[in-house]
Design a protein around this motif. Structure first.
Motif, PDB file in Angstrom:
ATOM      1  N   CYS A  50       6.780  13.161  -2.057  1.00 40.82           N
ATOM      2  CA  CYS A  50       8.343  13.226  -2.020  1.00 40.82           C
ATOM      3  C   CYS A  50       8.701  12.477  -2.967  1.00 40.82           C
ATOM      4  O   CYS A  50       8.358  11.301  -3.627  1.00 40.82           O
ATOM      5  CB  CYS A  50       8.856  12.638  -0.674  1.00 40.82           C
ATOM      6  SG  CYS A  50       8.612  13.688   0.716  1.00 40.82           S
ATOM      7  N   ASP A  51       9.988  12.670  -3.790  1.00 35.76           N
ATOM      8  CA  ASP A  51      10.391  11.991  -4.911  1.00 35.76           C
ATOM      9  C   ASP A  51      10.849  10.589  -4.490  1.00 35.76           C
ATOM     10  O   ASP A  51      10.574   9.360  -5.036  1.00 35.76           O
ATOM     11  CB  ASP A  51      11.781  12.572  -5.411  1.00 35.76           C
ATOM     12  CG  ASP A  51      11.438  14.030  -6.166  1.00 35.76           C
ATOM     13  OD1 ASP A  51      10.639  14.044  -6.998  1.00 35.76           O
ATOM     14  OD2 ASP A  51      12.040  14.820  -5.611  1.00 35.76           O
ATOM     15  N   PRO A  60       0.911  -1.327  -0.072  1.00 38.28           N
ATOM     16  CA  PRO A  60      -0.030   0.104  -0.143  1.00 38.28           C
ATOM     17  C   PRO A  60       0.835   1.136  -0.156  1.00 38.28           C
ATOM     18  O   PRO A  60       0.520   2.166  -0.807  1.00 38.28           O
ATOM     19  CB  PRO A  60      -0.747   0.051   1.342  1.00 38.28           C
ATOM     20  CG  PRO A  60      -0.793  -1.462   1.706  1.00 38.28           C
ATOM     21  CD  PRO A  60       0.551  -2.234   1.106  1.00 38.28           C
ATOM     22  N   LEU A  61       1.873   1.400   0.652  1.00 40.37           N
ATOM     23  CA  LEU A  61       2.712   2.401   0.586  1.00 40.37           C
ATOM     24  C   LEU A  61       3.623   2.866  -0.686  1.00 40.37           C
ATOM     25  O   LEU A  61       3.526   3.830  -0.947  1.00 40.37           O
ATOM     26  CB  LEU A  61       3.937   2.379   1.759  1.00 40.37           C
ATOM     27  CG  LEU A  61       3.176   2.252   3.214  1.00 40.37           C
ATOM     28  CD1 LEU A  61       4.514   2.199   4.239  1.00 40.37           C
ATOM     29  CD2 LEU A  61       2.611   3.400   3.643  1.00 40.37           C
ATOM     30  N   LYS A  62       3.852   1.382  -1.251  1.00 42.06           N
ATOM     31  CA  LYS A  62       4.513   1.542  -2.607  1.00 42.06           C
ATOM     32  C   LYS A  62       3.376   2.078  -3.634  1.00 42.06           C
ATOM     33  O   LYS A  62       3.657   3.216  -4.136  1.00 42.06           O
ATOM     34  CB  LYS A  62       4.864   0.426  -3.045  1.00 42.06           C
ATOM     35  CG  LYS A  62       5.816   0.224  -4.371  1.00 42.06           C
ATOM     36  CD  LYS A  62       5.780  -1.204  -4.950  1.00 42.06           C
ATOM     37  CE  LYS A  62       4.487  -1.568  -5.678  1.00 42.06           C
ATOM     38  NZ  LYS A  62       4.279  -2.692  -6.667  1.00 42.06           N
ATOM     39  N   ASP A  63       2.316   1.720  -3.621  1.00 37.59           N
ATOM     40  CA  ASP A  63       1.126   2.227  -4.257  1.00 37.59           C
ATOM     41  C   ASP A  63       0.785   3.506  -4.386  1.00 37.59           C
ATOM     42  O   ASP A  63       0.625   4.432  -5.049  1.00 37.59           O
ATOM     43  CB  ASP A  63       0.062   1.331  -4.303  1.00 37.59           C
ATOM     44  CG  ASP A  63       0.147  -0.340  -4.732  1.00 37.59           C
ATOM     45  OD1 ASP A  63       1.128  -0.493  -5.488  1.00 37.59           O
ATOM     46  OD2 ASP A  63      -0.645  -1.146  -4.356  1.00 37.59           O
ATOM     47  N   ALA A  64       0.986   3.945  -3.043  1.00 39.63           N
ATOM     48  CA  ALA A  64       0.616   5.321  -2.830  1.00 39.63           C
ATOM     49  C   ALA A  64       1.698   6.201  -3.466  1.00 39.63           C
ATOM     50  O   ALA A  64       1.606   7.204  -3.812  1.00 39.63           O
ATOM     51  CB  ALA A  64       0.402   5.713  -1.230  1.00 39.63           C
ATOM     52  N   THR A  65       2.977   5.981  -3.216  1.00 39.27           N
ATOM     53  CA  THR A  65       4.198   6.471  -3.786  1.00 39.27           C
ATOM     54  C   THR A  65       4.051   6.469  -5.398  1.00 39.27           C
ATOM     55  O   THR A  65       4.341   7.595  -5.946  1.00 39.27           O
ATOM     56  CB  THR A  65       5.514   5.757  -3.499  1.00 39.27           C
ATOM     57  OG1 THR A  65       5.347   5.690  -1.834  1.00 39.27           O
ATOM     58  CG2 THR A  65       6.563   6.855  -3.382  1.00 39.27           C
ATOM     59  N   GLY A  70       6.414   8.797  -7.506  1.00 39.43           N
ATOM     60  CA  GLY A  70       7.797   8.598  -6.679  1.00 39.43           C
ATOM     61  C   GLY A  70       8.287   7.336  -6.630  1.00 39.43           C
ATOM     62  O   GLY A  70       7.342   6.292  -7.328  1.00 39.43           O
ATOM     63  N   GLN A  71       9.436   7.167  -6.005  1.00 38.60           N
ATOM     64  CA  GLN A  71       9.873   5.839  -6.144  1.00 38.60           C
ATOM     65  C   GLN A  71       9.891   5.185  -4.488  1.00 38.60           C
ATOM     66  O   GLN A  71      10.362   6.011  -3.664  1.00 38.60           O
ATOM     67  CB  GLN A  71      11.499   5.712  -6.388  1.00 38.60           C
ATOM     68  CG  GLN A  71      11.565   5.666  -7.820  1.00 38.60           C
ATOM     69  CD  GLN A  71      13.046   5.615  -8.296  1.00 38.60           C
ATOM     70  OE1 GLN A  71      13.712   5.912  -7.702  1.00 38.60           O
ATOM     71  NE2 GLN A  71      13.177   5.133  -9.652  1.00 38.60           N
TER      72      GLN A  71
END
Lengths: 470, 387
Positions: free
Chosen positions: B375-376, B130-135, B140-141
């Motif tokens: 954030c990038d 979920p955090l990766k998908d939000a990024t 972002g990466q």
């Protein structure tokens, strides 16, 4: 309240002893009852009502059974009703979730668990209450008209939480009349400190290692660590339980009561039959007198005797806890006892004593693995690892070094003090010294042990703030 | 109840002795002034609390009362010290889960080797993805950062160590990282760089954190991985140190593990390091939970001891340096990422940090924060308290 707590040792007990010996003798039972109720209520007062309910059930039942003494059939029904009421209370608090789980498992239903908290000591005081009614019914004790006296018998704090299960016929005369003897008092406090030492210095310290092994998950254990963990638990449970019984017996004696012995160096036994005559004696005799013998005991042929053994050990296992593990543990002993009575004991004399001990100890250790396992699958994995000659072989040596270095002293002390060596040393000192010197030596031993226990008690609360995770 | 005249005359001396000892301990503890804080244990001691109906019925008061008595007992520190000396004399190296090695390194190892079980499927599925998908939602990466465990680093000092388990650990960890990569999560694994510099002072002996230098190499690894994954962008490079110093703080630096060991005789050889990179931005604005803050970026205050190295634990910090040509970063982690955040201010225009211990405990709060901050780079080192 726990015997090994600051509140009990430093506040409750000394103040109660002083109060007990200051007040008039006729008020002492009332004081002990008040203290026992306070002891039980300390930490969780809500369950006091459950115990008072149990006392009420048995008080009324006792009067009813006594009143029906001329009508055997009605008396029998009154006893049955008492058993049903007592076991219902115990069953509700101890076994409800167990039954729901099994009903769900068998039927596929999804009945929610009740998560009922088990009131402290309910297994013990339920059995004591039933013992009262049984003994009245069998004419082995006088009915108590004064409910406070029955309340004291059932709730008396020394044996309330973990026994010994004091049968009514044993203690009935002492509820009315107690002799106080100085020598007994001096021995009583020594006995209490001896029990405290077993619990705090031996059981707790050996238990550290047992705790690690049983918490690890059987998969990571090797032959060395699984045996060491099982032996450590075997020692821990002995010193924990027998220490508690020593404290209870000592405390009872301080207030003039004479409780039966509950342990007799069980690990010195040469058979499982003998082991159970030496381990938790009060429970064994309770089941023998109130279940095994009424079922016919060994009077109705071998087959019936074996069936009776299985029934008694099924109940013994189930009494210990609401889990199939305990049932299997009970049946495990039933099987061994049947085998011993039918085959093994016939050849006992032909087997060297050393091998008899080894045979007994191995079976006891395996039994306690079943007893202490959280599930049947855990116990079977654990036991199979105990006999796995290959897994982790390269680490056996380093494991042995670790165990010896970290726990060797306490485990060795545990092995030594599970034999009668301490009693023999004391007897030797008694023989070699004058009576007064002997008393001084015992007082010195008591003081040193007590201060060591107190130190460990304080250290157990040493709790530095730390967050282990990054 | 009968008591004979003869017995009445005789005093049960042993009971009197027992009661006397108990009452002496009780009265001395009551007379003594209560201790509020123990530097030995690094914690506030229990104070006396009067009972009320709720706390009595719930049983809570009784526990508090027992703790109060034990915390305030006379001679408490001395008893702990004596206990430690006795256990040591009996040959024990492990006290309260802490093992003292021959070189005075303290380890939180009871016996078995620590298992790399943190990045399991539930954690990956419920937290990292979920955090990766939000990024990814704004381009972002996302990175998962694995900091070298201290217990593995010192494994060979552990007196009962088994050699092959280090390799087992590495193999299991490599598999973990491969699994993550297979699920599209980039990983920053600091094992290699930590081992390359293992002759340096990377971990405290007396504390469960890494040193400033340990943090530095972990940070370099993070930059390496970011650069490798962004070949088309200007590479990030940390400069030479402008100033590097070390000191032993005033008073005793009781590393967390020393407190647990309960051994005031422990010879603590640890020291604290701090460093400043060249060209560190001197113009910045700092925010704590969105509110402007005048706290410095690096706390060069030698009296703060522990907090100095870690630079303090803050729930949510943002530092803006007004260098729009540089990327932005969000670092989520506990005390070990505190030191990384200080370094990140050099390379990144905006540095966001979240310490999960002081932040909201639900996944939505994190995904919302990530989407708002944009954030990038988002780096997660530790977030395990989140359900």
């Amino acid at each position: 309240m726990l015997f090994s707590s600051y509140t009990f040792i430093i506040i409750f007990l000394p103040l109660l002893i002083i109060a007990y010996y200051i007040i008039p003798e006729k008020l002492r039972n009332a004081l002990l009852l008040a203290a026992s109720l306070a002891f039980y209520a300390w930490g969780g007062p809500s369950y006091l009502l459950v115990m008072l309910g149990s006392i009420l059930i048995n008080y009324v039942s006792g009067l009813a059974v006594d009143g029906l003494s001329e009508r055997p059939s009605a008396k029998r029904w009154a006893v049955i009703l008492t058993v049903v009421l007592n076991l219902s209370l115990l069953g509700y608090y101890k076994y409800t979730d167990f039954f729901i789980e099994n009903i769900n498992w068998i039927t596929g239903l999804d009945i929610p668990l009740r998560h009922i908290i088990l009131p402290l000591g309910i297994s013990f005081y339920t059995f004591q209450g039933m013992s009262y009614v049984f003994d009245i019914s069998r004419g082995k004790g006088k009915v108590l008209k004064n409910p406070l006296r029955l309340a004291l018998y059932i709730s008396f704090f020394p044996q309330l939480i973990a026994g010994p299960i004091v049968r009514y016929e044993t203690i009935a005369p002492q509820l009315e009349h107690r002799n106080v003897d100085t020598a007994v008092l001096n021995d009583a406090i020594f006995r209490f400190v001896r029990g405290l030492t077993k619990k705090v210095l031996l059981a707790n310290m050996i238990g550290e290692y047992a705790g690690i092994c049983f918490a690890e998950g059987a998969g990571s254990l090797t032959l060395v660590s699984s045996w060491a963990g099982a032996i450590a638990y075997t020692l821990q449970i002995y010193f924990d339980f027998s220490g508690y019984s020593d404290m209870a017996i000592g405390l009872g004696a301080i207030f003039g009561f004479s409780f039966p012995e509950n342990f007799d160096h069980p690990y010195c036994a040469q058979s499982i039959t003998e082991f159970w005559r030496r381990w938790h004696i009060s429970l064994g005799t309770w089941f023998r007198d109130y279940v095994y013998i009424p079922l016919g005991g060994n009077r109705k042929g071998k087959l019936r005797q074996f069936l009776n053994i299985i029934v008694v050990w099924f109940l013994t296992g189930f009494w210990h806890g609401a889990s199939w593990n305990f049932v299997i543990w009970g049946l495990y002993y039933a099987l061994i006892l049947v085998l011993e009575k039918s085959v093994i004991l016939k050849y006992k004399e032909k087997i060297p004593v050393f091998f008899r001990h080894i045979y007994t100890i191995i079976l006891i250790v395996i039994g306690f693995v079943i007893f202490n396992s959280p599930s049947l699958s855990f116990s079977s994995s654990y036991i199979s690892r105990m006999f796995d000659l290959t897994y982790g072989r390269s680490t056996w040596a380093s494991e042995l070094i670790h165990i010896f270095r970290e726990y060797g002293v306490v485990i060795l002390a545990g092995c030594i003090f599970s034999t009668p060596v301490a009693d023999r040393i004391l007897s030797l000192i008694k023989e070699k010294t004058s009576a007064s010197s002997y008393e001084v030596i015992k007082s010195v031993i008591m003081t040193v042990l007590f201060l060591a226990c107190f130190m460990r008690l304080v250290v157990s609360s040493y709790n530095p703030f730390i967050y282990f995770r990054f | 109840m009968n008591t004979t005249d003869n017995e009445k005359k005789r005093v049960p001396k042993r009971i009197v002795l027992f009661v006397g000892i108990c009452l002496a301990i009780l009265s001395a503890s009551l007379i003594k002034k209560d201790v509020e804080y123990s530097s030995f244990e690094n914690r506030t001691m229990q104070f006396f609390r009067w009972p009320d109906v709720n706390s009595v019925l719930s049983g809570e008061w009784f526990e508090v009362f027992e703790t109060y008595n034990l915390d305030q007992v006379i001679g408490r520190d001395l008893l702990v010290e004596i206990n430690t000396h006795i256990l040591r004399a009996l040959g024990k190296r492990q006290i309260d889960r802490i093992t003292a090695c021959d070189d005075d390194t303290l380890l939180i190892i009871s016996y078995d080797f620590p298992q790399p079980a943190r990045v399991g499927d539930p954690f990956t599925e419920n937290v990292l993805i979920p955090l990766k998908d939000a990024t990814a939602s704004y381009g972002g990466q996302f990175y998962y950062m694995n900091i070298y465990p201290r217990d593995v680093y010192f494994w060979n000092s552990f007196p009962y160590h088994k050699d092959e388990t280090v390799d087992d650990y590495h193999a299991a960890n490599d598999e973990d990282m491969r699994d993550l990569n297979g699920k599209g999560i980039l990983s920053v694994d600091t094992y290699g760089i930590t081992e390359e510099h293992s002759d340096e002072y990377l971990f405290f002996k007396s504390d469960h954190h890494y040193t400033y230098k340990g943090a530095y190499y972990s940070y370099l690894k993070l930059l390496d991985v970011i650069n490798a994954n962004n070949p088309d962008k200007e590479p990030l490079s940390f400069p030479e140190w402008e100033k590097m110093d070390h000191f032993r703080p005033e008073g005793k630096f009781w590393g967390s593990l020393v407190s647990h060991l309960g051994d005031p005789g422990y010879k603590n050889t640890d020291f604290l390091e701090y460093a400043l990179p060249k060209d560190y931005p001197d113009e910045y604005t700092r925010y704590e939970f969105g509110e402007p803050s005048d706290m410095p970026l690096i706390r060069q205050d030698e009296t703060t001891e522990y907090g100095f190295f870690m630079n303090g634990d803050y729930g949510n910090t943002v530092v803006k340096t007004n260098r729009p040509d540089r990327p932005s970063i969000l670092i989520i982690g506990k005390s070990c990422t505190d030191a990384l955040e200080v370094m990140a201010v050099y390379d990144f225009n905006e540095m966001h940090s979240i310490d999960p211990r002081m932040f909201e405990n639900n996944i939505t709060a994190y995904t919302e924060y990530i989407k708002n901050a944009k954030c990038d780079y988002v780096v997660v080192q530790d977030i395990f308290e989140m359900e």
